[in-house]
Motif scaffolding. Structure first.
Motif, PDB file in Angstrom:
ATOM      1  N   MET A 135     -75.024 -35.733 -49.730  1.00 52.88           N
ATOM      2  CA  MET A 135     -74.187 -35.052 -48.731  1.00 52.88           C
ATOM      3  C   MET A 135     -72.947 -35.902 -48.423  1.00 52.88           C
ATOM      4  O   MET A 135     -71.834 -35.389 -48.382  1.00 52.88           O
ATOM      5  N   LYS A 136     -73.191 -37.210 -48.229  1.00 48.09           N
ATOM      6  CA  LYS A 136     -72.080 -38.106 -47.932  1.00 48.09           C
ATOM      7  C   LYS A 136     -71.059 -38.101 -49.073  1.00 48.09           C
ATOM      8  O   LYS A 136     -69.859 -38.130 -48.853  1.00 48.09           O
ATOM      9  N   LYS A 137     -71.612 -38.003 -50.275  1.00 48.21           N
ATOM     10  CA  LYS A 137     -70.771 -37.964 -51.458  1.00 48.21           C
ATOM     11  C   LYS A 137     -69.799 -36.783 -51.387  1.00 48.21           C
ATOM     12  O   LYS A 137     -68.626 -36.905 -51.708  1.00 48.21           O
ATOM     13  N   TYR A 138     -70.325 -35.662 -50.910  1.00 48.89           N
ATOM     14  CA  TYR A 138     -69.490 -34.461 -50.833  1.00 48.89           C
ATOM     15  C   TYR A 138     -68.398 -34.617 -49.802  1.00 48.89           C
ATOM     16  O   TYR A 138     -67.256 -34.222 -50.008  1.00 48.89           O
ATOM     17  N   ILE A 139     -68.766 -35.216 -48.675  1.00 49.09           N
ATOM     18  CA  ILE A 139     -67.779 -35.380 -47.609  1.00 49.09           C
ATOM     19  C   ILE A 139     -66.682 -36.340 -48.057  1.00 49.09           C
ATOM     20  O   ILE A 139     -65.498 -36.082 -47.859  1.00 49.09           O
ATOM     21  N   ASP A 140     -67.080 -37.431 -48.725  1.00 47.70           N
ATOM     22  CA  ASP A 140     -66.085 -38.371 -49.243  1.00 47.70           C
ATOM     23  C   ASP A 140     -65.160 -37.691 -50.250  1.00 47.70           C
ATOM     24  O   ASP A 140     -63.947 -37.865 -50.210  1.00 47.70           O
ATOM     25  N   GLY A 141     -65.787 -36.928 -51.136  1.00 49.28           N
ATOM     26  CA  GLY A 141     -65.006 -36.221 -52.148  1.00 49.28           C
ATOM     27  C   GLY A 141     -64.033 -35.263 -51.496  1.00 49.28           C
ATOM     28  O   GLY A 141     -62.871 -35.158 -51.895  1.00 49.28           O
ATOM     29  N   PHE A 142     -64.518 -34.602 -50.464  1.00 48.79           N
ATOM     30  CA  PHE A 142     -63.658 -33.633 -49.772  1.00 48.79           C
ATOM     31  C   PHE A 142     -62.482 -34.338 -49.122  1.00 48.79           C
ATOM     32  O   PHE A 142     -61.350 -33.880 -49.186  1.00 48.79           O
ATOM     33  N   LYS A 143     -62.754 -35.498 -48.525  1.00 45.32           N
ATOM     34  CA  LYS A 143     -61.682 -36.251 -47.871  1.00 45.32           C
ATOM     35  C   LYS A 143     -60.621 -36.662 -48.886  1.00 45.32           C
ATOM     36  O   LYS A 143     -59.437 -36.577 -48.639  1.00 45.32           O
ATOM     37  N   LYS A 144     -61.117 -37.124 -50.035  1.00 41.24           N
ATOM     38  CA  LYS A 144     -60.205 -37.610 -51.059  1.00 41.24           C
ATOM     39  C   LYS A 144     -59.277 -36.499 -51.543  1.00 41.24           C
ATOM     40  O   LYS A 144     -58.117 -36.732 -51.851  1.00 41.24           O
ATOM     41  N   TYR A 145     -59.817 -35.281 -51.593  1.00 39.66           N
ATOM     42  CA  TYR A 145     -59.030 -34.188 -52.159  1.00 39.66           C
ATOM     43  C   TYR A 145     -58.450 -33.269 -51.083  1.00 39.66           C
ATOM     44  O   TYR A 145     -58.040 -32.155 -51.385  1.00 39.66           O
ATOM     45  N   ARG A 146     -58.447 -33.760 -49.823  1.00 42.67           N
ATOM     46  CA  ARG A 146     -57.865 -32.960 -48.746  1.00 42.67           C
ATOM     47  C   ARG A 146     -56.400 -32.643 -49.028  1.00 42.67           C
ATOM     48  O   ARG A 146     -55.934 -31.531 -48.822  1.00 42.67           O
ATOM     49  N   PHE A 147     -55.687 -33.643 -49.512  1.00 47.91           N
ATOM     50  CA  PHE A 147     -54.263 -33.467 -49.804  1.00 47.91           C
ATOM     51  C   PHE A 147     -54.065 -32.416 -50.897  1.00 47.91           C
ATOM     52  O   PHE A 147     -53.179 -31.562 -50.799  1.00 47.91           O
ATOM     53  N   LEU A 148     -54.929 -32.447 -51.893  1.00 49.28           N
ATOM     54  CA  LEU A 148     -54.847 -31.437 -52.955  1.00 49.28           C
ATOM     55  C   LEU A 148     -55.084 -30.049 -52.383  1.00 49.28           C
ATOM     56  O   LEU A 148     -54.367 -29.098 -52.699  1.00 49.28           O
ATOM     57  N   LEU A 149     -56.100 -29.949 -51.525  1.00 52.19           N
ATOM     58  CA  LEU A 149     -56.404 -28.653 -50.919  1.00 52.19           C
ATOM     59  C   LEU A 149     -55.191 -28.129 -50.169  1.00 52.19           C
ATOM     60  O   LEU A 149     -54.798 -26.972 -50.303  1.00 52.19           O
ATOM     61  N   ARG A 150     -54.556 -29.033 -49.411  1.00 51.50           N
ATOM     62  CA  ARG A 150     -53.393 -28.620 -48.648  1.00 51.50           C
ATOM     63  C   ARG A 150     -52.244 -28.222 -49.568  1.00 51.50           C
ATOM     64  O   ARG A 150     -51.547 -27.224 -49.328  1.00 51.50           O
ATOM     65  N   GLU A 151     -52.060 -28.984 -50.631  1.00 48.15           N
ATOM     66  CA  GLU A 151     -50.991 -28.660 -51.581  1.00 48.15           C
ATOM     67  C   GLU A 151     -51.223 -27.295 -52.226  1.00 48.15           C
ATOM     68  O   GLU A 151     -50.297 -26.520 -52.410  1.00 48.15           O
ATOM     69  N   LEU A 152     -52.475 -27.018 -52.571  1.00 50.91           N
ATOM     70  CA  LEU A 152     -52.775 -25.740 -53.218  1.00 50.91           C
ATOM     71  C   LEU A 152     -52.596 -24.575 -52.252  1.00 50.91           C
ATOM     72  O   LEU A 152     -52.110 -23.512 -52.633  1.00 50.91           O
ATOM     73  N   VAL A 153     -52.979 -24.797 -50.999  1.00 50.81           N
ATOM     74  CA  VAL A 153     -52.790 -23.743 -49.994  1.00 50.81           C
ATOM     75  C   VAL A 153     -51.299 -23.474 -49.813  1.00 50.81           C
ATOM     76  O   VAL A 153     -50.843 -22.328 -49.810  1.00 50.81           O
ATOM     77  N   LYS A 154     -50.540 -24.567 -49.730  1.00 50.85           N
ATOM     78  CA  LYS A 154     -49.098 -24.443 -49.559  1.00 50.85           C
ATOM     79  C   LYS A 154     -48.481 -23.710 -50.749  1.00 50.85           C
ATOM     80  O   LYS A 154     -47.622 -22.847 -50.604  1.00 50.85           O
ATOM     81  N   LYS A 155     -48.967 -24.063 -51.930  1.00 48.65           N
ATOM     82  CA  LYS A 155     -48.447 -23.447 -53.144  1.00 48.65           C
ATOM     83  C   LYS A 155     -48.696 -21.945 -53.127  1.00 48.65           C
ATOM     84  O   LYS A 155     -47.813 -21.164 -53.462  1.00 48.65           O
ATOM     85  N   GLY A 156     -49.908 -21.566 -52.716  1.00 48.88           N
ATOM     86  CA  GLY A 156     -50.240 -20.143 -52.668  1.00 48.88           C
ATOM     87  C   GLY A 156     -49.300 -19.384 -51.763  1.00 48.88           C
ATOM     88  O   GLY A 156     -48.771 -18.332 -52.125  1.00 48.88           O
ATOM     89  N   ILE A 157     -49.065 -19.941 -50.577  1.00 47.26           N
ATOM     90  CA  ILE A 157     -48.204 -19.251 -49.616  1.00 47.26           C
ATOM     91  C   ILE A 157     -46.765 -19.220 -50.116  1.00 47.26           C
ATOM     92  O   ILE A 157     -46.097 -18.185 -50.093  1.00 47.26           O
ATOM     93  N   LYS A 158     -46.300 -20.370 -50.601  1.00 43.21           N
ATOM     94  CA  LYS A 158     -44.907 -20.466 -51.050  1.00 43.21           C
ATOM     95  C   LYS A 158     -44.619 -19.515 -52.204  1.00 43.21           C
ATOM     96  O   LYS A 158     -43.604 -18.839 -52.241  1.00 43.21           O
TER      97      LYS A 158
END
Lengths: 245, 260
Positions: free
Chosen positions: B1-24
């Motif tokens: 579980m911790k592994k998932y949370i760490d992974g999610f944190k690491k890729y938070r910026f990617l998630l935000r970039e992809l969301v931004k890309k979709g909207i843009k």
């Protein structure tokens, strides 16, 4: 105990080459009922086992279809090996195909952020490196133009600039030092050389043996998915030369 | 579980970039840009209201509000699932070259549609005021069905993303299913017409309709907790769908690359 950067433990990779590409459920069911669903098993890698020490520059040699790219993709984590495992210590930046993560509607600037995020970097980090990346890519004012209007050389330059300016621990280079014009090629080679100095671990694929010999200190040789030689670059290069002649 | 949370944190910026890309990219190169988010529901609601109010000789003066509540939620669900379904193929270039946790792709697709949906709620607010439905404290409870809807959409999106990698026909099949779902959501007709005629089960088994119903209740300033089944059913279905979606996605994600 040596300090490993990458440990490849008995890795095998199997592909099912379906004889025809099945894209629809209808086809699938018909074939299934007629018992025509045949797969050709194909082992792209067979029990490959080796380790790379920190700071080593390893050339991956082999003829076409030997499994070089598959191996690099397994190490990069793109493919999950059918058997065995890969242990990585540190951040990997795969330069498998430059600009593969680019979005063609996005401008160069937007793509720097997108690609940076794909490689797992934070926003602050990309912010800091942004000017350096633009400068190195020599794109100038084209940075605000959508990528779809770029030439392939421009795209490759941008991809190379992003991937190398972010200080990876492990760098995977698949035929990428042959992009751009002669001037940029020289510049990118110098860049990679300077990274060697800072202790980055490199896996390098190139069809130019001369280039591999110049850049690497060790090498592995693949043939039909099997590891047939590993060691210092000179020994392995000799075997490779015998094989090609 | 911790592994998932760490992974999610690491890729938070990617998630935000992809969301931004979709909207843009959604509105890039259109003259009105993001205004379409507001204009589109206004125009379709105007058409629906015009057609169906004469059709049913509807007495409900605030009929456009009724339509909007249903339509906005439905179109988020439709767009979100559609984007998530196609997300793996759309990002095949990245998937083939770099390792990234793959759930990021469908998830970012749903999130960016959710943000567009939230913006479009401005239209609903405008319509409410125009037709004299003023917000009260109950209006805040509208957040609950929206959250459930988000979870439900992510779950369905994950399932569709997984299935469509192996069977591309799913993309066409889902369009048909979406049409069916639209007609069984009581978007532009009075739900009681169906509920009182013995075919009410169609609405009762539809979690999306239940969410629309709860949302409407809140928008009209009533309590959705008066008949809690309409809230509990979709909440349960959503959690199950969400868990199942992630499970089936995770189970198959290593095979994606061989099929895209």
């Amino acid at each position: 105990m040596p300090n490993y950067a990458i440990e490849v433990r008995d890795v095998s990779m199997k592909f099912n080459l379906s004889q025809e590409k099945l894209d629809s459920l209808k086809e699938y069911v018909i074939k299934l009922l007629k018992r025509q669903l045949k797969y050709n098993e194909f082992w792209a890698l067979k029990h490959v086992d080796f380790s790379v020490e920190k700071g080593d520059r390893v050339g991956v040699l082999g003829l076409n279809g030997a499994g070089k790219s598959t191996l690099l993709k397994v190490i990069a984590g793109v493919f999950k090996p059918t058997e065995g495992q890969v242990i990585r210590h540190g951040r990997i930046v795969p330069l498998l195909e430059l600009g593969a993560g680019f979005d063609s509607q996005y401008t160069g600037k937007e793509n720097i952020y997108l690609y940076g995020s794909v490689l797992g970097y934070s926003k602050q980090f990309v912010d800091e490196k942004f000017n350096e990346i633009v400068e190195f890519s020599e794109l100038g004012e084209f940075i605000d133009v959508p990528i779809k209007n770029y030439s392939s050389g421009m795209k490759a330059r941008l991809g190379f600039s992003i991937a190398t300016l972010v200080e990876p621990d492990i760098l995977i280079l698949d035929e990428v030092l042959s992009v751009g014009d002669a001037k940029f090629r020289k510049k990118s080679e110098a860049k990679v050389m300077s990274m060697f100095g800072s202790g980055v671990t490199v896996l390098f694929v190139s069809h130019s043996l001369e280039q591999v010999q110049r850049l690497c200190n060790k090498a592995i040789l693949l043939d039909h998915g099997q590891l047939i030689a590993q060691g210092s670059i000179d020994e392995v290069a000799k075997i490779y030369e015998e094989m090609t002649n | 579980m911790k592994k998932y949370i760490d992974g999610f944190k690491k890729y938070r910026f990617l998630l935000r970039e992809l969301v931004k890309k979709g909207i843009k990219l959604k509105y890039r190169r259109s003259y009105l840009g993001i205004i379409w988010t507001l204009l589109e529901p206004i125009l379709t609601t105007a058409v629906l209201a015009l057609v169906f109010s004469t059709f049913y000789s509807n007495k409900n003066k605030a009929f456009p509000v009724y339509i909007l509540t249903g339509r906005l939620l439905y179109s988020f669900f439709a767009a979100g699932t559609r984007t998530a379904m196609k997300s793996i193929r759309a990002h095949s270039g990245m998937i083939k070259k770099v390792y990234v946790p793959k759930y990021i792709y469908p998830l970012s697709g749903v999130i960016f549609n959710f943000i567009i949906f939230l913006i479009s709620l401005v239209v609903l607010l405008g319509a409410m005021i125009l037709y004299g439905i003023y917000p009260n404290w109950w209006t805040i409870t509208a957040v609950i069905p929206l959250l459930i809807l988000f979870i439900f959409t992510v779950g369905v999106g994950m399932i569709l993303a997984t299935v469509s990698v192996f069977f591309r026909d799913m993309e066409y099949l889902w369009e048909v299913a979406l049409m069916l779902i639209m007609y069984t959501c009581a978007i532009f007709y009075d739900a009681d017409m169906l509920l009182n005629k013995g075919n009410g089960w169609i609405l009762k088994i539809n979690p999306l309709y239940a969410l629309i119903k709860c949302f409407r209740e809140a928008v009209y300033g009533g309590s959705m907790f008066a008949s809690p089944n309409w809230l509990l059913m979709p909440a349960g279905v959503s959690v199950v769908t969400f868990v199942f979606g992630f499970w089936i996605f995770k189970k198959n994600q290593d095979k994606f690359i061989l099929h895209i």
